[in-house]
Design a protein around this motif. Structure first.
Motif, PDB file in Angstrom:
ATOM      1  N   ARG A 250       0.829  -1.203   0.000  1.00 35.77           N
ATOM      2  CA  ARG A 250       0.000   0.000   0.000  1.00 35.77           C
ATOM      3  C   ARG A 250       0.870   1.263   0.000  1.00 35.77           C
ATOM      4  O   ARG A 250       0.573   2.229  -0.704  1.00 35.77           O
ATOM      5  CB  ARG A 250      -0.936   0.000   1.212  1.00 35.77           C
ATOM      6  CG  ARG A 250      -1.915   1.176   1.224  1.00 35.77           C
ATOM      7  CD  ARG A 250      -2.857   1.108   2.402  1.00 35.77           C
ATOM      8  NE  ARG A 250      -3.822   2.189   2.351  1.00 35.77           N
ATOM      9  CZ  ARG A 250      -4.949   2.163   1.673  1.00 35.77           C
ATOM     10  NH1 ARG A 250      -5.278   1.077   0.993  1.00 35.77           N
ATOM     11  NH2 ARG A 250      -5.775   3.198   1.662  1.00 35.77           N
ATOM     12  N   ARG A 251       1.949   1.237   0.767  1.00 28.77           N
ATOM     13  CA  ARG A 251       2.844   2.400   0.816  1.00 28.77           C
ATOM     14  C   ARG A 251       3.466   2.669  -0.548  1.00 28.77           C
ATOM     15  O   ARG A 251       3.510   3.808  -1.022  1.00 28.77           O
ATOM     16  CB  ARG A 251       3.929   2.169   1.867  1.00 28.77           C
ATOM     17  CG  ARG A 251       5.000   3.254   1.914  1.00 28.77           C
ATOM     18  CD  ARG A 251       6.010   2.982   3.006  1.00 28.77           C
ATOM     19  NE  ARG A 251       6.599   1.662   2.924  1.00 28.77           N
ATOM     20  CZ  ARG A 251       7.565   1.326   2.079  1.00 28.77           C
ATOM     21  NH1 ARG A 251       8.060   2.226   1.220  1.00 28.77           N
ATOM     22  NH2 ARG A 251       8.063   0.104   2.067  1.00 28.77           N
ATOM     23  N   ILE A 252       3.946   1.626  -1.209  1.00 25.86           N
ATOM     24  CA  ILE A 252       4.562   1.795  -2.534  1.00 25.86           C
ATOM     25  C   ILE A 252       3.509   2.236  -3.551  1.00 25.86           C
ATOM     26  O   ILE A 252       3.751   3.133  -4.371  1.00 25.86           O
ATOM     27  CB  ILE A 252       5.231   0.481  -2.983  1.00 25.86           C
ATOM     28  CG1 ILE A 252       6.392   0.130  -2.040  1.00 25.86           C
ATOM     29  CG2 ILE A 252       5.738   0.606  -4.415  1.00 25.86           C
ATOM     30  CD1 ILE A 252       7.009  -1.233  -2.313  1.00 25.86           C
ATOM     31  N   ALA A 253       2.329   1.618  -3.491  1.00 23.70           N
ATOM     32  CA  ALA A 253       1.279   1.927  -4.475  1.00 23.70           C
ATOM     33  C   ALA A 253       0.832   3.378  -4.385  1.00 23.70           C
ATOM     34  O   ALA A 253       0.693   4.059  -5.406  1.00 23.70           O
ATOM     35  CB  ALA A 253       0.093   0.987  -4.275  1.00 23.70           C
ATOM     36  N   THR A 254       0.591   3.864  -3.185  1.00 19.36           N
ATOM     37  CA  THR A 254       0.094   5.231  -3.032  1.00 19.36           C
ATOM     38  C   THR A 254       1.150   6.269  -3.401  1.00 19.36           C
ATOM     39  O   THR A 254       0.809   7.416  -3.690  1.00 19.36           O
ATOM     40  CB  THR A 254      -0.404   5.473  -1.603  1.00 19.36           C
ATOM     41  OG1 THR A 254       0.599   5.065  -0.660  1.00 19.36           O
ATOM     42  CG2 THR A 254      -1.672   4.693  -1.323  1.00 19.36           C
ATOM     43  N   ALA A 255       2.412   5.865  -3.415  1.00 20.10           N
ATOM     44  CA  ALA A 255       3.462   6.795  -3.851  1.00 20.10           C
ATOM     45  C   ALA A 255       3.440   6.999  -5.364  1.00 20.10           C
ATOM     46  O   ALA A 255       3.902   8.034  -5.855  1.00 20.10           O
ATOM     47  CB  ALA A 255       4.835   6.276  -3.414  1.00 20.10           C
ATOM     48  N   TYR A 256       2.884   6.033  -6.104  1.00 23.27           N
ATOM     49  CA  TYR A 256       2.908   6.099  -7.561  1.00 23.27           C
ATOM     50  C   TYR A 256       1.523   6.167  -8.202  1.00 23.27           C
ATOM     51  O   TYR A 256       1.414   6.458  -9.399  1.00 23.27           O
ATOM     52  CB  TYR A 256       3.642   4.884  -8.134  1.00 23.27           C
ATOM     53  CG  TYR A 256       5.116   4.877  -7.824  1.00 23.27           C
ATOM     54  CD1 TYR A 256       5.998   5.709  -8.508  1.00 23.27           C
ATOM     55  CD2 TYR A 256       5.637   4.037  -6.844  1.00 23.27           C
ATOM     56  CE1 TYR A 256       7.351   5.706  -8.228  1.00 23.27           C
ATOM     57  CE2 TYR A 256       6.990   4.023  -6.556  1.00 23.27           C
ATOM     58  CZ  TYR A 256       7.845   4.857  -7.254  1.00 23.27           C
ATOM     59  OH  TYR A 256       9.186   4.849  -6.959  1.00 23.27           O
ATOM     60  N   GLY A 257       0.481   5.886  -7.446  1.00 22.42           N
ATOM     61  CA  GLY A 257      -0.852   5.879  -8.052  1.00 22.42           C
ATOM     62  C   GLY A 257      -1.929   5.735  -7.000  1.00 22.42           C
ATOM     63  O   GLY A 257      -1.849   6.321  -5.926  1.00 22.42           O
ATOM     64  N   ARG A 258      -2.908   4.927  -7.282  1.00 22.33           N
ATOM     65  CA  ARG A 258      -4.033   4.724  -6.378  1.00 22.33           C
ATOM     66  C   ARG A 258      -3.708   3.629  -5.357  1.00 22.33           C
ATOM     67  O   ARG A 258      -2.846   2.789  -5.602  1.00 22.33           O
ATOM     68  CB  ARG A 258      -5.275   4.312  -7.178  1.00 22.33           C
ATOM     69  CG  ARG A 258      -5.661   5.278  -8.293  1.00 22.33           C
ATOM     70  CD  ARG A 258      -6.913   4.771  -8.971  1.00 22.33           C
ATOM     71  NE  ARG A 258      -7.195   5.482 -10.225  1.00 22.33           N
ATOM     72  CZ  ARG A 258      -8.368   6.018 -10.517  1.00 22.33           C
ATOM     73  NH1 ARG A 258      -9.354   5.954  -9.645  1.00 22.33           N
ATOM     74  NH2 ARG A 258      -8.570   6.622 -11.663  1.00 22.33           N
ATOM     75  N   PRO A 259      -4.422   3.602  -4.236  1.00 20.57           N
ATOM     76  CA  PRO A 259      -4.247   2.493  -3.289  1.00 20.57           C
ATOM     77  C   PRO A 259      -4.731   1.193  -3.907  1.00 20.57           C
ATOM     78  O   PRO A 259      -5.565   1.191  -4.816  1.00 20.57           O
ATOM     79  CB  PRO A 259      -5.103   2.911  -2.086  1.00 20.57           C
ATOM     80  CG  PRO A 259      -6.082   3.890  -2.626  1.00 20.57           C
ATOM     81  CD  PRO A 259      -5.393   4.604  -3.746  1.00 20.57           C
ATOM     82  N   PRO A 260      -4.219   0.048  -3.424  1.00 19.65           N
ATOM     83  CA  PRO A 260      -4.599  -1.237  -4.028  1.00 19.65           C
ATOM     84  C   PRO A 260      -6.055  -1.592  -3.761  1.00 19.65           C
ATOM     85  O   PRO A 260      -6.621  -1.245  -2.728  1.00 19.65           O
ATOM     86  CB  PRO A 260      -3.663  -2.241  -3.333  1.00 19.65           C
ATOM     87  CG  PRO A 260      -2.604  -1.430  -2.671  1.00 19.65           C
ATOM     88  CD  PRO A 260      -3.207  -0.102  -2.370  1.00 19.65           C
ATOM     89  N   PHE A 261      -6.635  -2.328  -4.711  1.00 20.86           N
ATOM     90  CA  PHE A 261      -7.948  -2.929  -4.530  1.00 20.86           C
ATOM     91  C   PHE A 261      -7.749  -4.412  -4.274  1.00 20.86           C
ATOM     92  O   PHE A 261      -7.010  -5.078  -5.006  1.00 20.86           O
ATOM     93  CB  PHE A 261      -8.829  -2.726  -5.764  1.00 20.86           C
ATOM     94  CG  PHE A 261     -10.142  -3.454  -5.695  1.00 20.86           C
ATOM     95  CD1 PHE A 261     -11.177  -2.952  -4.921  1.00 20.86           C
ATOM     96  CD2 PHE A 261     -10.333  -4.657  -6.370  1.00 20.86           C
ATOM     97  CE1 PHE A 261     -12.396  -3.618  -4.834  1.00 20.86           C
ATOM     98  CE2 PHE A 261     -11.543  -5.335  -6.292  1.00 20.86           C
ATOM     99  CZ  PHE A 261     -12.574  -4.813  -5.514  1.00 20.86           C
ATOM    100  N   ARG A 262      -8.387  -4.950  -3.255  1.00 19.58           N
ATOM    101  CA  ARG A 262      -8.254  -6.370  -2.908  1.00 19.58           C
ATOM    102  C   ARG A 262      -9.368  -7.166  -3.589  1.00 19.58           C
ATOM    103  O   ARG A 262     -10.552  -6.956  -3.326  1.00 19.58           O
ATOM    104  CB  ARG A 262      -8.308  -6.544  -1.388  1.00 19.58           C
ATOM    105  CG  ARG A 262      -8.162  -7.990  -0.910  1.00 19.58           C
ATOM    106  CD  ARG A 262      -8.274  -8.058   0.610  1.00 19.58           C
ATOM    107  NE  ARG A 262      -8.369  -9.413   1.087  1.00 19.58           N
ATOM    108  CZ  ARG A 262      -7.347 -10.165   1.487  1.00 19.58           C
ATOM    109  NH1 ARG A 262      -6.128  -9.646   1.451  1.00 19.58           N
ATOM    110  NH2 ARG A 262      -7.517 -11.398   1.923  1.00 19.58           N
ATOM    111  N   LEU A 263      -8.976  -8.084  -4.469  1.00 21.21           N
ATOM    112  CA  LEU A 263      -9.910  -8.952  -5.167  1.00 21.21           C
ATOM    113  C   LEU A 263      -9.836 -10.328  -4.517  1.00 21.21           C
ATOM    114  O   LEU A 263      -8.841 -11.049  -4.668  1.00 21.21           O
ATOM    115  CB  LEU A 263      -9.543  -9.036  -6.653  1.00 21.21           C
ATOM    116  CG  LEU A 263     -10.409  -9.931  -7.540  1.00 21.21           C
ATOM    117  CD1 LEU A 263     -11.848  -9.443  -7.577  1.00 21.21           C
ATOM    118  CD2 LEU A 263      -9.829  -9.986  -8.951  1.00 21.21           C
ATOM    119  N   SER A 264     -10.868 -10.692  -3.780  1.00 19.92           N
ATOM    120  CA  SER A 264     -10.835 -11.925  -2.999  1.00 19.92           C
ATOM    121  C   SER A 264     -12.236 -12.522  -2.901  1.00 19.92           C
ATOM    122  O   SER A 264     -13.219 -11.790  -2.782  1.00 19.92           O
ATOM    123  CB  SER A 264     -10.292 -11.647  -1.587  1.00 19.92           C
ATOM    124  OG  SER A 264     -10.317 -12.797  -0.778  1.00 19.92           O
TER     125      SER A 264
END
Length: 279
Positions: A250-264
């Motif tokens: 989440r930290r890496i993702a929000t630095a470059y784009g949107r927060p992750p979506f969890r598909l489960s």
């Protein structure tokens, strides 16, 4: 199945008519503002009221915001860990998501493209961006027949280098069981695009762990099988490690784009839409 509703972050460059707010302004579209005639010398758009109100007797024209299309891409991890099947089959979830994305994009005039990656970009799971309505069925067919046998996903960085040209919406779909450096490098390569990470997960990886008992673990990426004696302390460390991995992603993702979506568990188009509209 309902459409997935999405919108780009910011205005979209380009001249192909579509459904999204364009970066360019001109004589057609949604009203944007009024500008001096010399900035946009189009006598057909003269705003008589704004012109009469100007104490300096300037002439004003109405400027409109164009509506533009965008390319939507799905980059799918096809490494061996993606064939895991617990509460649900991972590749079935991915196929449902990508098929719905393709149908939703082409229905509003956007183009959809697909790239599958393991150690390289897989040519058998490659579809160039297209506005054809039939591409949704092709996407599902390609993913349904894709084998997940290689123990690496290095092709993601190669796929990022192939996405040249105008900014796109990129869905990066994986379980993200990669080294942190590989995740950061891939996200950095895609930073110019509107990046949407999708984490394919399974509740069986955490909630299915017993407090006590013998478990046979199978490493899908080649390390073989191993029998583990599960106990409360090991279970706590396991869950803490998974939480730490999710936090790092989440930290890496929000630095470059949107927060992750969890598909489960199951694919819910409405949940994807809510995430995209909120982020």
């Amino acid at each position: 199945m309902p459409d997935i509703v999405y919108r780009p972050r910011g205005r979209v460059p380009g001249t192909v008519a579509g459904a999204h707010r364009g970066r360019d302004a001109g004589g057609l579209g949604t009203f944007r503002d009024q500008v001096p005639f010399l900035r946009m010398p189009d006598a057909r758009r003269i705003d008589v009221r704004a012109t009469l109100r100007d104490p300096f007797e300037g002439t004003y024209v109405r400027r409109f915001e164009s509506r533009t299309s965008i390319e939507v891409w799905a980059l799918v991890d096809l490494s061996a860990s993606m064939r895991f099947s617990g509460e649900a089959d991972r590749m079935e979830l991915v196929s449902a998501l990508c098929g719905c994305l393709a149908a939703s994009a082409t229905r509003i005039g956007d183009a959809f493209g697909l790239m599958g990656c393991d150690a390289t970009v897989r040519e058998d799971v490659l579809l160039p961006a297209s506005r054809r309505r039939s591409i949704a069925a092709e996407v599902a067919s390609r993913l349904a027949g894709a084998a997940c046998t290689v123990d690496r996903a290095d092709g993601m960085e190669e796929a990022a280098r192939r996405l040249v040209g105008r900014p796109k919406i990129v869905f990066l779909i994986s379980d993200f069981r990669w080294p942190d450096a590989a995740i950061a490098n891939t996200f950095s390569s895609l930073a110019r695009h509107d990046l949407v990470p999708v984490v394919v997960a399974d509740a069986a990886e955490e909630e299915g762990l017993p407090e006590w008992g013998l478990m046979e673990l199978d490493d899908l990426e080649g390390a073989g099988r191993r029998v583990v004696f599960m106990r409360p302390s090991l279970r706590r460390r396991w869950i803490a490690r998974e939480a730490e991995r999710a936090s790092t992603l989440r930290r890496i993702a929000t630095a470059y784009g949107r927060p992750p979506f969890r598909l489960s568990g199951r694919f819910d188009p409405d949940a994807v839409s809510r995430h995209l509209l909120a982020s």
